[in-house]
Design an enzyme around this catalytic site. Sequence first.
Site, PDB file in Angstrom:
ATOM      1  N   MET A 253      -6.097  -1.080  -8.318  1.00 14.89           N
ATOM      2  CA  MET A 253      -5.326  -0.615  -7.158  1.00 14.89           C
ATOM      3  C   MET A 253      -3.864  -1.054  -7.270  1.00 14.89           C
ATOM      4  SD  MET A 253      -7.701  -0.923  -3.757  1.00 14.89           S
ATOM      5  CE  MET A 253      -8.771   0.431  -3.292  1.00 14.89           C
TER       6      MET A 253
ATOM      7  N   ARG B  80      -1.499   1.389  -5.542  1.00 11.13           N
ATOM      8  CA  ARG B  80      -0.823   2.593  -5.084  1.00 11.13           C
ATOM      9  C   ARG B  80       0.199   3.004  -6.124  1.00 11.13           C
ATOM     10  NH1 ARG B  80       1.592   3.345   0.963  1.00 11.13           N
ATOM     11  NH2 ARG B  80       2.839   1.590   0.245  1.00 11.13           N
TER      12      ARG B  80
ATOM     13  N   ASP C  28      -1.404  -4.583  -2.584  1.00 11.62           N
ATOM     14  CA  ASP C  28      -0.586  -3.855  -3.559  1.00 11.62           C
ATOM     15  C   ASP C  28       0.683  -4.592  -3.981  1.00 11.62           C
ATOM     16  OD1 ASP C  28      -2.420  -1.777  -3.394  1.00 11.62           O
ATOM     17  OD2 ASP C  28      -1.314  -0.754  -1.804  1.00 11.62           O
TER      18      ASP C  28
END
Length: 320
Positions: free
Chosen positions: A170, A172, A128
Site C-alpha cells: 500500500m 496510494r 501511506d
Amino acid sequence: MIKKIGVLTSGGDAPGMNAAIRGVVRAALTEGLEVFGIYDGYLGLYEDRMVQLDRYSVSDMINRGGTFLGSARFPEFREEHIRAVAIENMKKRGLDALVVIGGDGSYMGAMRLTEMGFPCIGLPGTIDNDIKGTDYTIGFFTALSTVVEAIDRLRDTSSSHQRISVVEVMGRYCGDLTLAAAIAGGCEFIMVPEVEYTRDDLVAEIKAGIAKGKKHAIVAITEHMCDVDELASYIEKETGRETRATVLGHIQRGGSPVPYDRILASRMGAYAIELLLQGHGGRCVGIQNEKLVHHDIIDAIENMKRPFKNDWLDCAKKLY
C-alpha cells in the site's frame, strides 16, 4: 476561551489512531476541558452521533489497532450545506473546536470547517506516509512492521522453490512504505510511483541478477502502478523463473501499533490541545527531525512540497 472539544477519525484507519484519541482526551481533561468523541468521522458529525469521553473511555486503548470511534468515507462533506449541519450539531453540544485524525482528505474537511468559523486541528493518521509537513504519519511504522514480516515469510518460500515473488504494498501514490519495506526486508528490486520505470527495466535487472547467480528474488511494488498478476506472468515468461504475485491488502492497516507509533500519536494528540489553548485553528501537526511542528492546513494540502526520499532509494539500490 475553549471549554469543550470534539475528536474524530476519518478516512482509512491506521494503527495508532486510538493512541492519538487517547492523547487528545487525556491532555484535554488535564487542562480542564470536556471532550466529545464523534463516531464514524464526518458522517457521524453530520448525523450528530457523539458521546462525552472521560479518562476511562480511553483506558486500554493505546495498544489497540483500528479506531474505536470508527471511520467512514463521506464525500458529501464537500457540500457547504452538509458542513453547516455538522457545525450546528457541534454548537448544540457547546463544542468550541475539533481535532481531526486522518489523511489529506480529512485535512480538507478540517480546513473547510475552519473557513466557516469552526477551529480545527489536524493530526496525520495514515499508513501511506503521504502527508506534507511531517516526516512520518501515525500508523506508518506499524504498517512497515507488518509488510516486512510478510516479506520475511515470502522469502522463506521463495528461496525454497527458487522463485521470484512480486509483493504489492500500500501507499496510494507514495512509495515510502514500499521503499522502507524493501530496505528492511532486503528486497532485490523496487518499483515506486516517484521513479519512472518500465517492466522491461525490471526484467533486465532480474536477468542481470540471475546471471550473477541469484536463485530467488523479492520485487516490492507500490499499489496502483500495474496489475501485479500480469507483471508476475510477464517476468516468468521473460526470465523462465517461476514468479508469483502477492497483494498484502488491508492486513497492512491492522494490528497493535508499534511503540514508535504509540509515542508519536500520544505526543501529537497532546500537542493538538496545546495549539487549541494557544488560540490556533486551521493547523495541522507534524514531526520534523523528531520535533513537533505545526503548519497551516492549506499548506499541507496544496502549497508545501513533499520531497521524495532519494537517499532511501539509493541505499536500497546499493544493497540489491
